[in-house]
Enzyme design. Sequence first.
Site, PDB file in Angstrom:
ATOM      1  N   ASN A  19       0.857  -1.191  -0.013  1.00 57.56           N
ATOM      2  CA  ASN A  19       0.054   0.050  -0.166  1.00 57.56           C
ATOM      3  C   ASN A  19       0.943   1.342   0.183  1.00 57.56           C
ATOM      4  O   ASN A  19       1.477   1.636   1.009  1.00 57.56           O
ATOM      5  CB  ASN A  19      -0.922  -0.094   1.301  1.00 57.56           C
ATOM      6  N   ARG A  36      -2.571  -1.953  -3.308  1.00 60.04           N
ATOM      7  CA  ARG A  36      -3.847  -1.406  -3.001  1.00 60.04           C
ATOM      8  C   ARG A  36      -3.733  -0.005  -3.856  1.00 60.04           C
ATOM      9  O   ARG A  36      -2.826   0.710  -3.953  1.00 60.04           O
ATOM     10  CB  ARG A  36      -3.925  -0.875  -1.607  1.00 60.04           C
ATOM     11  N   HIS A  83     -13.033   3.092   0.191  1.00 58.27           N
ATOM     12  CA  HIS A  83     -13.076   2.281   1.079  1.00 58.27           C
ATOM     13  C   HIS A  83     -13.919   1.053   0.648  1.00 58.27           C
ATOM     14  O   HIS A  83     -14.232   0.246   1.385  1.00 58.27           O
ATOM     15  CB  HIS A  83     -13.665   2.833   2.693  1.00 58.27           C
ATOM     16  N   ARG A 129     -11.387  16.288   7.394  1.00 56.66           N
ATOM     17  CA  ARG A 129     -12.161  16.713   6.195  1.00 56.66           C
ATOM     18  C   ARG A 129     -13.548  17.216   6.537  1.00 56.66           C
ATOM     19  O   ARG A 129     -14.129  16.425   7.510  1.00 56.66           O
ATOM     20  CB  ARG A 129     -12.304  15.535   5.309  1.00 56.66           C
ATOM     21  N   GLU A 174      -8.350  -4.923   5.047  1.00 55.29           N
ATOM     22  CA  GLU A 174      -8.146  -4.731   3.441  1.00 55.29           C
ATOM     23  C   GLU A 174      -7.093  -5.707   2.828  1.00 55.29           C
ATOM     24  O   GLU A 174      -7.088  -6.134   1.871  1.00 55.29           O
ATOM     25  CB  GLU A 174      -8.186  -3.079   3.466  1.00 55.29           C
TER      26      GLU A 174
END
Length: 404
Positions: A7, A91, A180, A241, A384
């Site tokens: 990743n 990823r 996601h 965010r 993940e």
Amino acid sequence: MKILVLNAGSSSVKYQLIETEGKEVLAKGVVERIGLSGAVLTHKARNKREIKLTGEILDHKVAIEYVLSILLSPNHGVLKDKREIDAVGHRVVHGGEAFSDSVLITDEVIQELTRCIDFAPLHNPPNLKGIAAAKALLPGVPQVGVFDTAFHQTMPDYAYIYGIPYVLYKRHGIRRYGFHGTSHRYVSKRTAEILGKPIEELKIITCHLGNGSSLAAVKYGKSVDTSMGFTPLEGMLMGTRCGDMDPAIVLHVMAKEELTPSEMNTMLNKHSGVLGVSGLSSDMREIEENYHTNERARLAMDIFVYRIKKYIGAYAAAMNGVDAITFTAGIGENSDMVREMVCRDIEFLGVKLNREKNKQVRKQEAIISQDDSRVKVLVVPTNEELVIAMDTATIVANLVQSKA
Ligand code: ADP
């Protein structure tokens, strides 16, 4: 199979070496501060102590070279020969509309991902660097891309088209993509397995609540809506965010505060959300600790929880019902306070939380609703890396079969 999962971020590379037969993590770690002074490799092999190494790591290729050498090291490694690595799973953040599933990385795929840079200028370039480095260092080893956006490619058009001129979708690909996806896919699948029901019969709302947060409506195994949009900025209030807001605010604040597009972008992505509202921290642990004593920590938490409730209501309506609500990621797996606040006052939906059980659950799979709750509430730690490893192994196995 032994799969190396990578990743690659802008200045970091996270990795795991996974043996897919036993779903076992043989080693994992992260290289941080790539291209900056004092880069650090943190590495932990199964049954060995964690180690930290510092050095100068110029770029992603040097970082992955470093990872391979530590995986091969007699003291801290788990491999004798790098040929033991059967494949690499990457990823990849943005697959645009081109990828609705994980794929074997070919030159055409790299070309398509290069086209997607426009959508994810922060994320896709390091992902591509990781792919290039792994190709150079492990020549001939199959590489697979697993996309954050892929799972949401099943959304209907009325869920992904925005109310702006349609030509902008055609010309620039402006639409909801959602992110996601690997987590929502894994967590919804595990929810069905834990409940012992076919996913094709379930309506599940998955709540991925971490630094970045998103919810997804997963109807009969397919994502039909999700809260992140064209970029990961939309939807939930997140660590830093802003999530949903009136787009006119952007223009108004830019004019009033005399901000450039780049400054505004930084404000919305880095100085907003839980941090921006509380003025205290983006870390939910700190917000919880100060909830009863700090007015703005209370406010940030209340907004965070309120938005989750709004999305749950919206997605229950979108799916004409809901059978399970599942919490995952840093906050979802750990914060019984957030879970309890979300499940309070939504009894009308058929949600009855088992408050005692909820308090005990941290980072483990569990059903936390009462036995007679019509809607089941679950905690499922996301994984993940395992999804990336399993997808990679499946694609490589098919490749071997089709060659035979
Ligand atoms: P990322 O999006 O970076 O992968 P994570 O899924 O690791 O994020 O989640 C990080 C968030 O999880 C942080 O905001 C942190 O506050 C929160 N978190 C971790 N542990 C707890 C806890 N025990 N209680 C509340 N929040 C927690």
